[in-house]
Design a protein around this motif. Sequence first.
Motif, PDB file in Angstrom:
ATOM      1  N   ARG A  75       0.854  -1.192   0.000  1.00 20.49           N
ATOM      2  CA  ARG A  75       0.000   0.000   0.000  1.00 20.49           C
ATOM      3  C   ARG A  75       0.889   1.241   0.000  1.00 20.49           C
ATOM      4  NH1 ARG A  75      -2.949  -3.203  -1.274  1.00 20.49           N
ATOM      5  NH2 ARG A  75      -5.056  -3.712  -0.565  1.00 20.49           N
ATOM      6  N   PRO A  76       0.810   2.102  -1.022  1.00 18.85           N
ATOM      7  CA  PRO A  76      -0.084   1.963  -2.159  1.00 18.85           C
ATOM      8  C   PRO A  76       0.351   0.816  -3.064  1.00 18.85           C
ATOM      9  CG  PRO A  76       1.432   3.764  -2.524  1.00 18.85           C
ATOM     10  CD  PRO A  76       1.637   3.315  -1.107  1.00 18.85           C
ATOM     11  N   LEU A  77      -0.522   0.453  -3.993  1.00 11.53           N
ATOM     12  CA  LEU A  77      -0.239  -0.650  -4.900  1.00 11.53           C
ATOM     13  C   LEU A  77       1.037  -0.398  -5.697  1.00 11.53           C
ATOM     14  CD1 LEU A  77      -3.857  -1.223  -6.308  1.00 11.53           C
ATOM     15  CD2 LEU A  77      -2.648  -2.705  -4.697  1.00 11.53           C
ATOM     16  N   GLN A  78       1.841  -1.438  -5.860  1.00 13.78           N
ATOM     17  CA  GLN A  78       3.081  -1.318  -6.629  1.00 13.78           C
ATOM     18  C   GLN A  78       3.024  -2.269  -7.828  1.00 13.78           C
ATOM     19  OE1 GLN A  78       5.533   0.781  -6.109  1.00 13.78           O
ATOM     20  NE2 GLN A  78       4.784   1.623  -4.189  1.00 13.78           N
ATOM     21  N   LEU A  79       3.632  -1.835  -8.934  1.00 16.55           N
ATOM     22  CA  LEU A  79       3.669  -2.652 -10.137  1.00 16.55           C
ATOM     23  C   LEU A  79       4.677  -3.793 -10.002  1.00 16.55           C
ATOM     24  CD1 LEU A  79       3.660   0.160 -12.840  1.00 16.55           C
ATOM     25  CD2 LEU A  79       1.853  -1.524 -12.490  1.00 16.55           C
ATOM     26  N   THR A  80       4.362  -4.924 -10.585  1.00 16.92           N
ATOM     27  CA  THR A  80       5.354  -5.979 -10.764  1.00 16.92           C
ATOM     28  C   THR A  80       6.205  -5.612 -11.983  1.00 16.92           C
ATOM     29  OG1 THR A  80       3.918  -7.246 -12.237  1.00 16.92           O
ATOM     30  CG2 THR A  80       3.730  -7.692  -9.872  1.00 16.92           C
ATOM     31  N   ARG A  81       7.247  -6.387 -12.240  1.00 19.02           N
ATOM     32  CA  ARG A  81       8.078  -6.107 -13.418  1.00 19.02           C
ATOM     33  C   ARG A  81       7.242  -6.223 -14.697  1.00 19.02           C
ATOM     34  NH1 ARG A  81      13.816  -9.016 -14.013  1.00 19.02           N
ATOM     35  NH2 ARG A  81      13.964  -7.997 -11.975  1.00 19.02           N
ATOM     36  N   LEU A  82       6.393  -7.253 -14.766  1.00 20.12           N
ATOM     37  CA  LEU A  82       5.501  -7.396 -15.913  1.00 20.12           C
ATOM     38  C   LEU A  82       4.541  -6.214 -15.972  1.00 20.12           C
ATOM     39  CD1 LEU A  82       4.247  -8.988 -18.276  1.00 20.12           C
ATOM     40  CD2 LEU A  82       2.854 -10.218 -16.589  1.00 20.12           C
ATOM     41  N   GLY A  83       4.057  -5.796 -14.807  1.00 18.59           N
ATOM     42  CA  GLY A  83       3.134  -4.663 -14.746  1.00 18.59           C
ATOM     43  C   GLY A  83       3.728  -3.389 -15.316  1.00 18.59           C
ATOM     44  N   GLU A  84       5.025  -3.155 -15.047  1.00 21.30           N
ATOM     45  CA  GLU A  84       5.696  -1.973 -15.588  1.00 21.30           C
ATOM     46  C   GLU A  84       5.699  -1.995 -17.107  1.00 21.30           C
ATOM     47  OE1 GLU A  84       9.601  -1.739 -13.988  1.00 21.30           O
ATOM     48  OE2 GLU A  84       8.929  -1.618 -11.906  1.00 21.30           O
ATOM     49  N   LYS A  85       6.022  -3.158 -17.675  1.00 23.43           N
ATOM     50  CA  LYS A  85       6.073  -3.271 -19.136  1.00 23.43           C
ATOM     51  C   LYS A  85       4.693  -3.042 -19.754  1.00 23.43           C
ATOM     52  CE  LYS A  85       9.960  -6.552 -19.156  1.00 23.43           C
ATOM     53  NZ  LYS A  85      10.411  -7.921 -19.518  1.00 23.43           N
ATOM     54  N   VAL A  86       3.675  -3.652 -19.135  1.00 19.52           N
ATOM     55  CA  VAL A  86       2.313  -3.501 -19.658  1.00 19.52           C
ATOM     56  C   VAL A  86       1.839  -2.059 -19.500  1.00 19.52           C
ATOM     57  CG1 VAL A  86      -0.095  -4.215 -19.368  1.00 19.52           C
ATOM     58  CG2 VAL A  86       1.731  -5.912 -19.239  1.00 19.52           C
ATOM     59  N   TYR A  87       2.195  -1.433 -18.380  1.00 17.46           N
ATOM     60  CA  TYR A  87       1.774  -0.043 -18.143  1.00 17.46           C
ATOM     61  C   TYR A  87       2.325   0.897 -19.202  1.00 17.46           C
ATOM     62  CZ  TYR A  87       1.604   4.614 -16.071  1.00 17.46           C
ATOM     63  OH  TYR A  87       1.406   5.952 -15.872  1.00 17.46           O
ATOM     64  N   PHE A  88       3.636   0.860 -19.425  1.00 23.18           N
ATOM     65  CA  PHE A  88       4.249   1.792 -20.370  1.00 23.18           C
ATOM     66  C   PHE A  88       3.789   1.526 -21.801  1.00 23.18           C
ATOM     67  CE2 PHE A  88       7.694   1.948 -17.012  1.00 23.18           C
ATOM     68  CZ  PHE A  88       7.250   3.158 -16.512  1.00 23.18           C
ATOM     69  N   LYS A  89       3.681   0.251 -22.165  1.00 20.63           N
ATOM     70  CA  LYS A  89       3.189  -0.067 -23.506  1.00 20.63           C
ATOM     71  C   LYS A  89       1.720   0.319 -23.631  1.00 20.63           C
ATOM     72  CE  LYS A  89       5.206  -1.785 -26.299  1.00 20.63           C
ATOM     73  NZ  LYS A  89       5.964  -1.221 -27.441  1.00 20.63           N
ATOM     74  N   GLY A  90       0.955   0.124 -22.561  1.00 22.33           N
ATOM     75  CA  GLY A  90      -0.463   0.492 -22.574  1.00 22.33           C
ATOM     76  C   GLY A  90      -0.662   1.984 -22.733  1.00 22.33           C
ATOM     77  N   CYS A  91       0.176   2.784 -22.043  1.00 21.22           N
ATOM     78  CA  CYS A  91       0.096   4.248 -22.176  1.00 21.22           C
ATOM     79  C   CYS A  91       0.344   4.644 -23.623  1.00 21.22           C
ATOM     80  CB  CYS A  91       1.118   4.917 -21.266  1.00 21.22           C
ATOM     81  SG  CYS A  91       0.700   4.856 -19.509  1.00 21.22           S
ATOM     82  N   PHE A  92       1.318   4.006 -24.241  1.00 24.97           N
ATOM     83  CA  PHE A  92       1.635   4.306 -25.633  1.00 24.97           C
ATOM     84  C   PHE A  92       0.452   3.961 -26.539  1.00 24.97           C
ATOM     85  CE2 PHE A  92       3.254   2.935 -29.784  1.00 24.97           C
ATOM     86  CZ  PHE A  92       3.889   4.100 -30.196  1.00 24.97           C
ATOM     87  N   ILE A  93      -0.172   2.810 -26.298  1.00 28.54           N
ATOM     88  CA  ILE A  93      -1.304   2.379 -27.119  1.00 28.54           C
ATOM     89  C   ILE A  93      -2.474   3.354 -26.991  1.00 28.54           C
ATOM     90  CG2 ILE A  93      -3.093   0.604 -27.334  1.00 28.54           C
ATOM     91  CD1 ILE A  93      -0.903  -1.443 -26.556  1.00 28.54           C
ATOM     92  N   LEU A  94      -2.783   3.777 -25.769  1.00 29.52           N
ATOM     93  CA  LEU A  94      -3.895   4.706 -25.569  1.00 29.52           C
ATOM     94  C   LEU A  94      -3.631   6.051 -26.242  1.00 29.52           C
ATOM     95  CD1 LEU A  94      -5.067   4.115 -21.879  1.00 29.52           C
ATOM     96  CD2 LEU A  94      -6.035   3.237 -24.002  1.00 29.52           C
TER      97      LEU A  94
END
Length: 297
Positions: A53-72
Amino acid sequence: MDIRDLKAFIYVVDNQSITIASEKLGVKQSTVTKRIYNVEGKVKGALLNRKTRPLQLTRLGEKVYFKGCFILKQLELLKSFHYENNEIFEKVVKIGIPQTLIDDLLDTVIYESKQVTHLSEIDISSGWGRSLVQQIHEGEIDLAALMIPSNLELPENINFSKIGTLPFVIVGKKGEAYKYNSLEKCSKKGWILHPEGCCFRESLAKVLYDKQLGFYINKEIFGVEFQLQSILKGEGLGVFPKPFFDKFSLENSDLEVIELDDFSLHLNVGVVISQYIGIDQADSFIKIIKKHYFNDN
């Protein structure tokens, strides 16, 4: 993958709260949670460490987050395509700003680019430095501002235009610097750092490894401001570009730089340039970064 699922995940990360994300999206918290599980099902792995708390990203989560931001962002760009006489209006220049610099640099880039003909249309994305370098290499973005610690190197095939250097400093709570007169003592206190992927963290880890010292992370926190607030509470030490510390000190003088003989890194400030972008656009962006960090008019 349903774009609503990806958007829900990104909102949770940006706000570090499922509750806030659900309010902004106008859906129930259970819906947000379900959508995150949907994304995890698609990528076949956990995106968030739900024990923190607060929620933290996993290593996979970081990759998905940054790629997801780019896609949006690319989806948003589709809404702004305009045609006249079968020609597209001026090219949108895609600019990358590292997570570590976003709070300090974003407003400047947005404002200054509007004053420059060659950068009148820009699209800004964020990510870890190495992720942005990879996106430059793959042609996904055109330009990226970077601060590379002096003990790290970029691949030889990357076009990095160096602008100047800045001090890279260790920061602690004011009045306690005398306790940490060596890097070993700093290391034992523990660090407040960005999650894995940050080049500042990578640089510090390399220094400690080379000196055979322990690398103790007390907290992983997104955002320079939140890190500095944590240091104020005595929860650990941090490493920052000195201008970040100076800017924070204007409003809060309860932190200080810890001067050490066995820590002497600096930051190479510059811009990574894609082979697909014009010289005029690159030069204009370089001038913006140079003016911001080196008061060059």
